[in-house]
Structure formats: C-alpha cells, structure tokens
Design an enzyme around this catalytic site. Structure first.
Site, PDB file in Angstrom:
ATOM      1  N   ASN A   5     -38.120  79.191-100.739  1.00  0.00           N
ATOM      2  CA  ASN A   5     -36.663  79.275-100.897  1.00  0.00           C
ATOM      3  C   ASN A   5     -36.154  80.212 -99.806  1.00  0.00           C
ATOM      4  OD1 ASN A   5     -34.032  79.716-101.681  1.00  0.00           O
ATOM      5  ND2 ASN A   5     -34.538  80.731-103.622  1.00  0.00           N
ATOM      6  N   LYS A   7     -33.157  80.933 -99.100  1.00  0.00           N
ATOM      7  CA  LYS A   7     -31.890  81.591 -99.448  1.00  0.00           C
ATOM      8  C   LYS A   7     -30.921  81.510 -98.250  1.00  0.00           C
ATOM      9  CE  LYS A   7     -34.379  84.257-102.844  1.00  0.00           C
ATOM     10  NZ  LYS A   7     -34.538  85.458-103.633  1.00  0.00           N
ATOM     11  N   HIS A  87     -30.918  79.296-110.332  1.00  0.00           N
ATOM     12  CA  HIS A  87     -31.572  80.509-109.808  1.00  0.00           C
ATOM     13  C   HIS A  87     -30.803  81.735-110.330  1.00  0.00           C
ATOM     14  CE1 HIS A  87     -32.976  83.554-107.014  1.00  0.00           C
ATOM     15  NE2 HIS A  87     -33.996  82.757-106.742  1.00  0.00           N
ATOM     16  N   GLU A  89     -29.894  84.337-108.925  1.00  0.00           N
ATOM     17  CA  GLU A  89     -28.827  84.792-108.024  1.00  0.00           C
ATOM     18  C   GLU A  89     -27.559  83.957-108.216  1.00  0.00           C
ATOM     19  OE1 GLU A  89     -31.075  84.680-104.355  1.00  0.00           O
ATOM     20  OE2 GLU A  89     -32.298  86.356-105.085  1.00  0.00           O
ATOM     21  N   GLU A 157     -39.087  83.005-113.144  1.00  0.00           N
ATOM     22  CA  GLU A 157     -38.862  84.064-112.163  1.00  0.00           C
ATOM     23  C   GLU A 157     -38.191  85.253-112.846  1.00  0.00           C
ATOM     24  OE1 GLU A 157     -38.456  82.432-107.892  1.00  0.00           O
ATOM     25  OE2 GLU A 157     -36.504  82.300-108.832  1.00  0.00           O
ATOM     26  N   GLY A 163     -37.610  89.835-105.090  1.00  0.00           N
ATOM     27  CA  GLY A 163     -37.316  90.640-103.906  1.00  0.00           C
ATOM     28  C   GLY A 163     -37.599  92.125-104.055  1.00  0.00           C
ATOM     29  N   SER A 201     -41.516  87.975-105.935  1.00  0.00           N
ATOM     30  CA  SER A 201     -42.382  88.806-105.080  1.00  0.00           C
ATOM     31  C   SER A 201     -43.771  88.205-104.864  1.00  0.00           C
ATOM     32  CB  SER A 201     -42.493  90.226-105.650  1.00  0.00           C
ATOM     33  OG  SER A 201     -41.238  90.879-105.595  1.00  0.00           O
ATOM     34  N   GLY A 222     -39.774  83.347-102.163  1.00  0.00           N
ATOM     35  CA  GLY A 222     -38.558  83.686-101.422  1.00  0.00           C
ATOM     36  C   GLY A 222     -38.895  84.329-100.094  1.00  0.00           C
TER      37      GLY A 222
HETATM   38  P1  PGA Z   1     -38.931  86.616-103.664  1.00  0.00           P
HETATM   39  O1  PGA Z   1     -37.842  85.574-104.196  1.00  0.00           O
HETATM   40  O2  PGA Z   1     -40.215  85.858-103.452  1.00  0.00           O
HETATM   41  O3  PGA Z   1     -38.356  87.167-102.400  1.00  0.00           O
HETATM   42  O4  PGA Z   1     -39.093  87.654-104.728  1.00  0.00           O
HETATM   43  C1  PGA Z   1     -38.186  84.573-105.112  1.00  0.00           C
HETATM   44  C2  PGA Z   1     -36.989  83.736-105.453  1.00  0.00           C
HETATM   45  O5  PGA Z   1     -35.882  84.277-105.571  1.00  0.00           O
HETATM   46  O6  PGA Z   1     -37.107  82.513-105.609  1.00  0.00           O
END
Ligand code: PGA
Length: 255
Positions: A5, A7, A87, A89, A157, A163, A201, A222
């Site tokens: 992803n 983003k 997601h 976010e 997640e 992140g 992560s 991500g």
């Molecule tokens: P990350 O994000 O691997 O940077 O933690 C995962 C995601 O939001 O899908």
C-alpha cells in the site's frame, strides 16, 4: 500473498520499482499486489503485468456529482484488480462509517474487484482487552451480508501498529486471526476462500516470523512496500515452497 500500500507516496517515475520486483521475485513468489495512488493505476498495470495492481480506496457510489472522487468501475477500467476498503486512515481522517464501507465493498465487488477490507482496533481497545469483540463487530458492520466471499480478503491491521514499528505478539495475532476465521466459518459457506492477512509495521523480520502462523495468509505492507529491497525480502520470506507463476492470478481477476 503480499500486498503493498503506497498510500500518498510515489510518482510515475517510481513505477520502475514494480518491474524490478516482478523480475526479482522468483519462481516461488507469493501473489504480489501493489495499491498505487489512483493516477498511477493504468501506468502501473501496463508496466508490470506480472503483478496485480490495486486501488487504495473507491467511492461508495457508482457515479455522479462527487467532485474529486473515483469510482470502482473507473479503477477497474484502468487495470486495477483489487481495492483496499475501510483502511483505518480512511475511517479516521475521512470519517468513513461502517455503512459507507459496506457500500464500498459492494461497489468494488460489482465492478469486478477483490475487496480488501481492513479492520483493527485502536490502542485503547487493546488495553481494555476487548480486541476480538471490537474487530469482529467491525467486520460484521463493514461487510455486506450478501458479500461475494470469493472476492473478499480480510486485512487485520491494529491501528496502533500502523507506521509505528510496534507489532502485536505472535500470540495476539494468532488469536485474532483464529477468531476472524471462526467468524468467517459461521458467516460464509466457503470460508476458506477468504484470505486473512496481517498489516501493521510489517518488515522483513516481522514477515519471516509471522509467515509461520497457519492462520496468516499474507501481509498488507505500507512503509516497507516503498523500498525495493525491503519488499523483496518480505516476498522472499513468504516463498510458498511451490512453483507459482506470477501470471496465474486468477483469484484476483474479475469473475
Ligand atoms: P505500515 O502500514 O506497514 O507502514 O505500518 C500498513 C498499512 O497501513 O497498510
């Protein structure tokens, strides 16, 4: 499967990474999908036909006066095979409710996309010890009752792991993935067709540890999906042990 992803990162010049990934992934690579920003979907699908390309979101309506929005049909026509939906976010930054996400799953599937539905608890819920109940309630509210299980992937997640470099213990992840699978087996006639993947992560060492858990079908990645070496290491950690042709991606194509 390993889904990346990106983003709100990357430019058309970054897409060369996809050809590097496709050529270095190897014979036994898992299915690899990358959700690039909307303006790059068509170019990504053209430059890396060995990979599956996805969208990071779709609108909950089919079309209409929704300035700045993108429909499931549009991303499908541009070469996407899947769409990430719900997601955390999107839920947090755009106030997306379970009802909106349910409609997004519907729009994605009716356009011929696999819906990758995200779920996960905030840190406060984890601390209160009610992660399983929270996540199952979230899934029940966010997936339409008449969903096409064969075009669904569930991504667990935890919000607090995205992140941050923090991850749940293997025990916690196994417990929640098992609970999701049990819930799927109550809800759907063929629950085994629904991959349940982990995100939050994920880096090469996290992937190497978690890939051993039987309840994990893969990863949603991500930050590490933006770095060729990191993503390749995650892919190699997930080598299936069976010859797998990247071109045989029928499960991600429209039916
Ligand atoms: P990350 O994000 O691997 O940077 O933690 C995962 C995601 O939001 O899908």
């Amino acid at each position: 499967m390993v889904l990346g992803n990106w983003k709100m990162n990357g430019l058309p010049a970054s897409l060369g990474m996809l050809t590097q990934i496709a050529s270095a992934a190897g014979e036994q690579a898992p299915l690899i999908g990358i959700a690039v920003p909307h303006p790059m979907i068509a170019a990504a699908a053209a430059i890396a036909p060995e990979l599956v390309i996805g969208a990071q979101d779709v609108h909950e309506r089919r079309s209409g006066a929704h300035t700045g929005c993108v429909s499931a049909e549009m991303v499908k026509a541009c070469g996407a095979s899947f769409a990430i939906v719900g997601h955390s976010e999107r839920r947090e930054q755009f106030g997306e409710t379970a009802a909106i996400i349910r409609d997004k799953v519907r729009r994605a599937q009716e356009a011929g996309l696999r819906a990758v539905i995200c779920c996960g608890e905030p840190g406060s819920i984890r601390q209160s010890g009610s992660t399983v109940e929270y996540v199952i309630d979230q899934l029940a509210a966010s997936i339409p009752p008449d969903t096409d299980a064969a075009s669904l992937t569930i991504a667990y997640e935890p919000c607090w792991a995205i992140g941050t470099g923090a991850t749940p213990s293997q025990h916690e992840i196994a417990a929640i993935h098992d609970a999701i699978r049990i819930w799927c087996s109550r809800e759907y006639e063929a629950p085994s067709v629904i991959p349940v993947i982990y995100g939050g992560s994920v880096d090469p060492s996290v992937a190497a540890e978690l890939v051993r858990l039987p309840a994990i079908s893969g990863f949603l990645v991500g930050g590490a999906s933006l770095k060729t070496d990191q993503l390749l290491s995650i892919i190699h950690a997930c080598h299936s042990g069976q010859p797998n042709k990247l071109s045989e991606q029928t499960s991600f194509q429209s039916s």
